[in-house]
Design a protein around this motif. Sequence first.
Motif, mmCIF file in Angstrom:
data_model
loop_
_atom_site.group_PDB
_atom_site.id
_atom_site.type_symbol
_atom_site.label_atom_id
_atom_site.label_comp_id
_atom_site.label_asym_id
_atom_site.label_seq_id
_atom_site.Cartn_x
_atom_site.Cartn_y
_atom_site.Cartn_z
ATOM 1 N N ASN A 1 0.824 -1.206 0.000
ATOM 2 C CA ASN A 1 0.000 0.000 0.000
ATOM 3 C C ASN A 1 0.853 1.249 0.000
ATOM 4 O O ASN A 1 0.546 2.213 -0.712
ATOM 5 C CB ASN A 1 -0.923 0.015 1.230
ATOM 6 N N ASN A 2 1.922 1.232 0.784
ATOM 7 C CA ASN A 2 2.816 2.399 0.800
ATOM 8 C C ASN A 2 3.417 2.640 -0.568
ATOM 9 O O ASN A 2 3.532 3.782 -1.021
ATOM 10 C CB ASN A 2 3.949 2.192 1.812
ATOM 11 N N CYS A 3 3.808 1.541 -1.216
ATOM 12 C CA CYS A 3 4.391 1.651 -2.550
ATOM 13 C C CYS A 3 3.398 2.288 -3.507
ATOM 14 O O CYS A 3 3.719 3.223 -4.231
ATOM 15 C CB CYS A 3 4.786 0.250 -3.011
ATOM 16 N N GLN A 4 2.171 1.800 -3.481
ATOM 17 C CA GLN A 4 1.159 2.342 -4.391
ATOM 18 C C GLN A 4 0.859 3.793 -4.078
ATOM 19 O O GLN A 4 0.722 4.618 -4.981
ATOM 20 C CB GLN A 4 -0.130 1.520 -4.271
ATOM 21 N N ASN A 5 0.735 4.121 -2.789
ATOM 22 C CA ASN A 5 0.417 5.492 -2.408
ATOM 23 C C ASN A 5 1.535 6.448 -2.793
ATOM 24 O O ASN A 5 1.285 7.602 -3.139
ATOM 25 C CB ASN A 5 0.139 5.581 -0.905
ATOM 26 N N TRP A 6 2.750 5.954 -2.711
ATOM 27 C CA TRP A 6 3.884 6.781 -3.135
ATOM 28 C C TRP A 6 3.778 7.125 -4.620
ATOM 29 O O TRP A 6 3.976 8.276 -5.027
ATOM 30 C CB TRP A 6 5.177 6.025 -2.837
ATOM 31 N N ASN A 7 3.443 6.107 -5.406
ATOM 32 C CA ASN A 7 3.250 6.343 -6.838
ATOM 33 C C ASN A 7 2.155 7.350 -7.083
ATOM 34 O O ASN A 7 2.263 8.268 -7.899
ATOM 35 C CB ASN A 7 2.899 5.029 -7.555
ATOM 36 N N ILE A 8 1.039 7.172 -6.392
ATOM 37 C CA ILE A 8 -0.112 8.052 -6.582
ATOM 38 C C ILE A 8 0.263 9.489 -6.250
ATOM 39 O O ILE A 8 -0.074 10.433 -6.981
ATOM 40 C CB ILE A 8 -1.297 7.583 -5.700
ATOM 41 N N LEU A 9 0.988 9.660 -5.136
ATOM 42 C CA LEU A 9 1.370 11.009 -4.726
ATOM 43 C C LEU A 9 2.288 11.660 -5.759
ATOM 44 O O LEU A 9 2.168 12.844 -6.074
ATOM 45 C CB LEU A 9 2.052 10.946 -3.362
ATOM 46 N N ARG A 10 3.208 10.855 -6.283
ATOM 47 C CA ARG A 10 4.119 11.398 -7.293
ATOM 48 C C ARG A 10 3.345 11.930 -8.494
ATOM 49 O O ARG A 10 3.587 13.023 -8.997
ATOM 50 C CB ARG A 10 5.082 10.319 -7.781
ATOM 51 N N LYS B 1 7.581 3.360 -9.017
ATOM 52 C CA LYS B 1 7.980 2.003 -8.644
ATOM 53 C C LYS B 1 6.970 0.999 -9.173
ATOM 54 O O LYS B 1 5.801 1.311 -9.332
ATOM 55 C CB LYS B 1 8.003 1.874 -7.120
ATOM 56 N N THR B 2 7.452 -0.197 -9.454
ATOM 57 C CA THR B 2 6.504 -1.278 -9.763
ATOM 58 C C THR B 2 6.141 -1.932 -8.441
ATOM 59 O O THR B 2 7.009 -2.438 -7.733
ATOM 60 C CB THR B 2 7.139 -2.336 -10.678
ATOM 61 N N CYS B 3 4.859 -1.916 -8.117
ATOM 62 C CA CYS B 3 4.430 -2.468 -6.841
ATOM 63 C C CYS B 3 3.825 -3.835 -7.075
ATOM 64 O O CYS B 3 2.827 -3.967 -7.765
ATOM 65 C CB CYS B 3 3.375 -1.569 -6.203
ATOM 66 N N ASN B 4 4.447 -4.826 -6.468
ATOM 67 C CA ASN B 4 3.964 -6.181 -6.648
ATOM 68 C C ASN B 4 3.881 -6.839 -5.277
ATOM 69 O O ASN B 4 4.883 -6.964 -4.584
ATOM 70 C CB ASN B 4 4.941 -6.934 -7.554
#
Lengths: 211, 608
Positions: free
Chosen positions: B311-320, B358-361
């Motif tokens: 979730n952190n990975c995805q949220n980081w992408n979204i924020l970017r 990032k690729t979040c998997n």
Amino acid sequence: MLWKVLLLLGLSSAWAQKLCSPGASDGYKVRLSINSALGDQAYVWNENEMFLFRATLAFAMRTYSDGQEYDVANVVVCDETPRVSFWFVVTSPLDASLLVDKRRVEEAVRKSRSRINSAFLLTDDTLEFIGIPPTLEAPVAPDTPPWLIAFGVVMGGVGAGIVVLLVSSVVQKIRKKRDGEEETGGKTENEAASDAIYNMSFSDDEPVTQM
Amino acid sequence: LITLEITERPKWDNKVQYMLTCIGFAVGLGNVWRFPYLCQIYGGGAFLIPYGIAFVFEGLPLLHMELAIGQRLRMGSVGVWNSISPYLGGLGVASMLVSFLVGLFYNMLLAWILWYFFHSFQSPLPWRDCPLNLNRTGYVSECEKSSPVNYFWYRETLNITPNIETSGPVQWWLVLCLASAWGLVYICFIRGIETIGKAIYVTATFPYLVLTIFLVRSLTLAGATDGLIYLFTPNWETLKNPNVWLDAATQIFFSLSLAFGGLIAFSSYNVQKNNCERDALIVGCVNSFTSIYASIPIFAILGFKANENYNNCQNWNILRLTNSFNIGDENITVENYDVWFNYLNATDPSEVKSLDLKTCNLQTFLDQSVSGTGLAFIVFTEAVINMPGAQVWAVLFFVMLFSLGLSSMFGNLEGVLTPLLDLHIIPSWIPKEIFTGLMCLSSFTVGLLFTLGSGNYWLEIFNSYVGSMPLLIIAFFEIISVVYIYGIDRFNDDIEWMTGRRPNIYWQATWRFISPLMLLVVFVAYVVIEAEKRPTYNTWNPDYVHFPLADVQHYPEWVYVICVLLSVLPVVSIPLVALYKFMGFLNKYIMKRHNPNPYGNELCHGEF
């Protein structure tokens, strides 16, 4: 006369817009994340909120900068986006064409950060001034590290326990000796046997006798 | 058939104490932090097959044999093997040495657990945030590059040096923790099994209570099911890998704490008429059950942590994306992320590329497997930060680990104390309390090695070289001695006398052929696999180019020599003692030949 006034106003606002532009050397970008911070309680960003921002910033400049009488008009805003983000610059109250130096603006913002945040019900993370990192809170360092307290408690208990056990075994031994002496006035048979040296040559080292 | 016992041998207050002590010895830290890791890397549910086979054909037979022989001969490891044949006395000495060496580093693990326990009484937990650097402008760079939990473990706890050659100073805080660990061990061990038997009621049962609490709590966490599915989904392909079988065999072996001499010592304090077959089955099954039971909350929590990271990975992408394209706050969500991404990529691909998204998997996060101290002190502590009421969970977890380790320490120490008592090496005027105190004090002094800056590296060495190969050798000789030197028929008779039943075909087959063969195969495979590569170790080096990845180093020559010595020294006593006895025998034989004396008292070869 009227058209001169109108022209001047138009020129000044145009001039002000020229002072403020994205990437201005004396300007800062501000970014608000109202929905993330407040969720259901989020307010809508409109002209009035923007007015509050300019007023808050003018307050910050008045209080923490050189003390001049900054007004709402001295805070010029541009490049508003739906994000909500925008750029602002601060003009000097004495001369509207002069911009206040970046560092003075930064200092004022830093010192009044918590006031600005609370005006908008936001925090350091959700109201960002790009280029002005929030001052990190100094950690509270207690006089005795808490772990030493926990350590002291445990070791105290252990030490007390060891002392109690050792004392109790010494007391037991003294009591046994006293009882033993009272009974026979000398060594009891058991103790006499325990003084003997175990002579293994008499023991059958094979516990199960071979048939 | 009378063995004179002057001072009555201590005995268990009741059967429950004995069972709990054996279970406590077998169930240790490895059940919590090694077994789940093996399950994870070897295809989840599929690992249970080689594990089960190793348990049935190797673990149980050896366990039954150790309990039976101790109970019958009523002596510690040295006495037992001496009784079977004086040439085998070295076997007991080897067990004693291994128990002592393992006890040294095992208590260091307990010291580290205590350190974390002491630090769990703060809010916020100290491993949650990076400390500020000197001029308060940012965080310490070593912490920023790795993570707060890593920094707290490697820098604030261990203060680790970049490699094993740099010893660094003795860390005073670790000395304090080691002293408290030995103090706690001493207070339980002070009178041998008298005090152990009382302490074990708590230390053996408490972990199960905490595991149950964690089980209930962890199943309610988000992402728990992902972790559990990942753990138990069998991947049958892994069964083709010979390493799986080797690891299963060694895991069941070390998990049951065989060949330490501790189990022999414990069962020697039993009454002789006791059903040791049932005891062995109970101890073995409870040990395996505990391993599996512990895996469930561990993996639920690992799944929760992987979910958080995802979730952190995805949220980081979204924020970017949101910040870069100035899209309205929270317009991009996890659900519509793909739609937005494709749209933005179509409109402005260069900008999107420059963002380095990032690729979040989720699978990648689940695949990050850790075992041992890494699991407890890095992964778990990180997961605990995100749980509400973090301090409570941290305290519970570390107390559970401490009890698990403490009950295993009892076995290690008994494996040293009982043989020494049986050999009557200790002068009788030294009370037992003082002797156990001296044992703890000397172990503490030698264990100060692990409080150095390079202590963690030394602990890894001890763990790999002392706690592995010597035990395999000792166990092999144990089973050969009992079956072929003591005599399997005699052994069967003994068991029949003790339990009332003759051991059935399963025990016969495993004792005579299957277990020794399996041990031999495992040992050879182990040596072959270890010998073919030059050993390396992971170091924590902040100056490394690819920090925070581990800088893999080779052991220097002198360290490698020490590794070999650690493996060889315990087992070298087996041939040495045999040789010594043989020389003595030869000596007497030659003397008899030169000086035949019909009245000569043929000194029994039972003299020591």
